[in-house]
Design an enzyme around this catalytic site. Structure first.
Site, PDB file in Angstrom:
ATOM      1  N   ARG A  36      -4.078   7.610   3.399  1.00  0.00           N
ATOM      2  CA  ARG A  36      -2.692   7.264   3.105  1.00  0.00           C
ATOM      3  C   ARG A  36      -2.113   8.011   1.905  1.00  0.00           C
ATOM      4  O   ARG A  36      -0.904   7.956   1.675  1.00  0.00           O
ATOM      5  CB  ARG A  36      -2.563   5.761   2.886  1.00  0.00           C
ATOM      6  CG  ARG A  36      -3.109   5.247   1.566  1.00  0.00           C
ATOM      7  CD  ARG A  36      -3.079   3.737   1.516  1.00  0.00           C
ATOM      8  NE  ARG A  36      -3.278   3.238   0.152  1.00  0.00           N
ATOM      9  CZ  ARG A  36      -3.482   1.963  -0.134  1.00  0.00           C
ATOM     10  NH1 ARG A  36      -3.541   1.060   0.826  1.00  0.00           N
ATOM     11  NH2 ARG A  36      -3.638   1.578  -1.385  1.00  0.00           N
ATOM     12  N   GLU A  96      -9.466  -0.033  12.126  1.00  0.00           N
ATOM     13  CA  GLU A  96     -10.113  -1.050  11.299  1.00  0.00           C
ATOM     14  C   GLU A  96      -9.840  -2.459  11.812  1.00  0.00           C
ATOM     15  O   GLU A  96     -10.617  -3.378  11.567  1.00  0.00           O
ATOM     16  CB  GLU A  96      -9.645  -0.936   9.849  1.00  0.00           C
ATOM     17  CG  GLU A  96      -8.158  -1.206   9.651  1.00  0.00           C
ATOM     18  CD  GLU A  96      -7.732  -1.168   8.194  1.00  0.00           C
ATOM     19  OE1 GLU A  96      -8.601  -1.007   7.323  1.00  0.00           O
ATOM     20  OE2 GLU A  96      -6.517  -1.288   7.934  1.00  0.00           O
ATOM     21  N   ASP A 131       0.866   2.351   8.705  1.00  0.00           N
ATOM     22  CA  ASP A 131       0.542   1.565   9.904  1.00  0.00           C
ATOM     23  C   ASP A 131       1.579   1.739  11.009  1.00  0.00           C
ATOM     24  O   ASP A 131       1.284   1.477  12.181  1.00  0.00           O
ATOM     25  CB  ASP A 131       0.443   0.081   9.560  1.00  0.00           C
ATOM     26  CG  ASP A 131      -0.728  -0.233   8.643  1.00  0.00           C
ATOM     27  OD1 ASP A 131      -1.535   0.677   8.387  1.00  0.00           O
ATOM     28  OD2 ASP A 131      -0.824  -1.380   8.169  1.00  0.00           O
ATOM     29  N   MET A 138      -7.124   3.377   9.269  1.00  0.00           N
ATOM     30  CA  MET A 138      -6.327   2.251   8.789  1.00  0.00           C
ATOM     31  C   MET A 138      -5.410   1.746   9.906  1.00  0.00           C
ATOM     32  O   MET A 138      -5.194   2.415  10.906  1.00  0.00           O
ATOM     33  CB  MET A 138      -5.488   2.661   7.591  1.00  0.00           C
ATOM     34  CG  MET A 138      -6.264   2.750   6.294  1.00  0.00           C
ATOM     35  SD  MET A 138      -5.180   3.169   4.900  1.00  0.00           S
ATOM     36  CE  MET A 138      -6.229   2.667   3.544  1.00  0.00           C
ATOM     37  N   ASN A 168       5.828  -4.549   5.788  1.00  0.00           N
ATOM     38  CA  ASN A 168       6.205  -5.848   6.356  1.00  0.00           C
ATOM     39  C   ASN A 168       6.442  -6.921   5.294  1.00  0.00           C
ATOM     40  O   ASN A 168       7.503  -7.577   5.285  1.00  0.00           O
ATOM     41  CB  ASN A 168       5.104  -6.335   7.310  1.00  0.00           C
ATOM     42  CG  ASN A 168       4.927  -5.440   8.508  1.00  0.00           C
ATOM     43  OD1 ASN A 168       4.418  -4.337   8.368  1.00  0.00           O
ATOM     44  ND2 ASN A 168       5.330  -5.893   9.671  1.00  0.00           N
ATOM     45  N   GLY A 223       0.824  -1.199   0.000  1.00  0.00           N
ATOM     46  CA  GLY A 223       0.000   0.000   0.000  1.00  0.00           C
ATOM     47  C   GLY A 223       0.857   1.248   0.000  1.00  0.00           C
ATOM     48  O   GLY A 223       1.917   1.286   0.621  1.00  0.00           O
ATOM     49  N   TYR A 239      -8.337   5.197   1.225  1.00  0.00           N
ATOM     50  CA  TYR A 239      -7.163   5.649   0.480  1.00  0.00           C
ATOM     51  C   TYR A 239      -6.812   7.109   0.761  1.00  0.00           C
ATOM     52  O   TYR A 239      -5.646   7.498   0.658  1.00  0.00           O
ATOM     53  CB  TYR A 239      -7.409   5.475  -1.022  1.00  0.00           C
ATOM     54  CG  TYR A 239      -7.191   4.069  -1.541  1.00  0.00           C
ATOM     55  CD1 TYR A 239      -7.144   2.980  -0.676  1.00  0.00           C
ATOM     56  CD2 TYR A 239      -7.036   3.834  -2.903  1.00  0.00           C
ATOM     57  CE1 TYR A 239      -6.955   1.696  -1.158  1.00  0.00           C
ATOM     58  CE2 TYR A 239      -6.850   2.547  -3.394  1.00  0.00           C
ATOM     59  CZ  TYR A 239      -6.811   1.485  -2.521  1.00  0.00           C
ATOM     60  OH  TYR A 239      -6.616   0.218  -3.005  1.00  0.00           O
TER      61      TYR A 239
END
Length: 409
Positions: A295, A242, A139, A185, A109, A13, A292
């Site tokens: 971010r 979320e 995140d 998010m 990650n 993302g 979206y």
């Protein structure tokens, strides 16, 4: 020492500053005398496997400069997983054909896990490849780094959004909406949801309730808290992650979709909570799902975040080319909170993929519905300043690259 080619790719993302990292890496690579050609893979590792590779030295200087101001992933992202030995063999055949000596992978990650696997295969195959992970994720859950590029800007967006929405709620609550929910998010951890607390730092009235994945969701306690806040203040502003989970660790709300890495798609926790409040408390509720927007909102990106995104990109080239390192990620190390000081260090890619940096217990209030001043001290420096933008006729101007393909080999 022989000059080698360098290739950069984006994965996972996006963030509003991932292209700032691309810019930092590209400029550092173009100016490094030991780098022959500077390439980018279209759609990350997928583009390398398919030989969709572009020559960045064919771009104009003006367009290269605009990359740092552009949202999205300018070279295209992917969620491709290398699954078989044939995948790796194909990958290294492409590296060899294009004389790639340096591979920079910009992601979260799963991307760091992919970079680690490639670094191990380079050793196994005896191929001289330097692999560096460039961190990014809103995140903020990557191990072995104080924070991740992309988080500061998303935190700034979250704080401003809930501040403005709470103002709206406050003005309407006497005979209209009494509860507002902002869904945040954060696949596993509550870093981004918690950042809504920054709405309060100037003495403003921000959210009164935070729902974090680190705190098991208790329906009865939640409804009681909402009613308590409404009786006290007349309205209730909520930020909900979320990834909210129940007492057994199960996600409260998910979509019927799982990606190549086994990540289930989350979302619509706000709608779940909205129905819960309406059915049990009879209150009018509104819910916002930034998705979206949270971010990718480059127009309100943090200056600190933007500058650090450029910095980790440049550091990746330094670690790979100048220091000959491989199998490492660029880590941001905080030296001081105020004035905020930091530096970059290489950390092993081993143990980053598949692990999550959760919000520490000391950052969560005792009742589980808020965050502490220690968290505010942590996150406040990351949202400082406003990243520069280029506007034309009132609308931002972004890079439009020619994306000249390297001859397929």
């Amino acid at each position: 020492m022989k000059k080698r080619n360098l290739i950069y790719g984006q994965s996972g993302g996006v963030t509003s500053v991932i292209n700032a990292s691309a810019y930092g890496a590209i400029i550092a690579a173009i100016n490094n005398p030991m780098v022959e050609n500077v390439y980018a893979a279209l759609n990350g590792i997928k583009g390398i496997l398919e030989e969709r590779i572009i020559d960045l030295k064919a771009e104009s200087k003006d367009e290269i400069e605009k990359i740092a101001f552009t949202p999205g992933a300018i070279f295209g992202s992917c969620r491709t997983k290398l699954k078989t030995e044939e995948d790796f063999e194909r990958l290294f055949n492409v590296f060899d054909a294009y004389d790639i000596g340096y591979f920079l992978y910009n992601g979260g990650n799963d991307s760091m896990e992919t970079a680690y696997q490639i670094a191990l295969k380079a050793q196994e195959y005896g191929y001289p490849l330097k692999v560096i992970g460039i961190p990014k994720t809103v995140d903020n859950d990557l191990m072995y780094t104080d924070h991740c590029p992309g988080y500061g800007s998303a935190a700034k967006f979250t704080a401003i959004s809930i501040l403005e929405a709470t103002r709206d709620l406050e003005s309407m609550h006497t005979d209209s909406t009494q509860v507002f929910i902002l869904e945040s998010m954060g696949r596993y951890a509550g870093w981004l949801a918690a950042s809504g607390i920054l709405a309060n730092i100037n003495g403003e009235r921000g959210p009164q309730i935070f729902l974090l994945p680190e705190v098991p969701f208790d329906e009865e306690k939640f409804l009681s808290k909402v009613e308590e806040v409404i009786k006290r203040d007349g309205y209730c502003s909520i930020v909900a992650a979320e990834a909210l989970k129940d007492s057994e660790g199960n996600y409260i709300s998910t979509e019927d979709y799982t990606d190549a890495f086994g990540n289930i798609q989350l979302g619509k926790i706000g709608i779940y909570l909205q129905k819960l409040i309406r059915q049990n408390l009879g209150r009018k509720v509104h819910t916002a799902l930034p998705d979206y927007l949270q971010r990718s909102s480059r127009h309100i990106a943090s200056l600190t975040d933007w500058e650090e995104a450029i910095g980790v990109g440049a550091a990746a080239v330094k670690f790979a080319v100048d220091q000959g390192l491989s199998g490492v990620m660029v880590s941001i190390v905080r030296d001081l909170d105020s004035p905020y000081l930091k530096h970059y260090e290489p950390v092993s890619l081993e143990g980053i993929g598949g692990k999550v940096k959760y919000l520490p217990e000391e950052y969560i209030s005792p009742d589980g519905f808020g965050v502490t001043e220690k968290f505010v001290e942590y996150v406040r420096p990351l949202i400082q300043g406003e990243a520069p933008n280029h506007y034309l006729r009132g609308i931002p101007v972004y890079a439009n690259l020619k994306k000249v393909p390297v001859k397929r080999k």
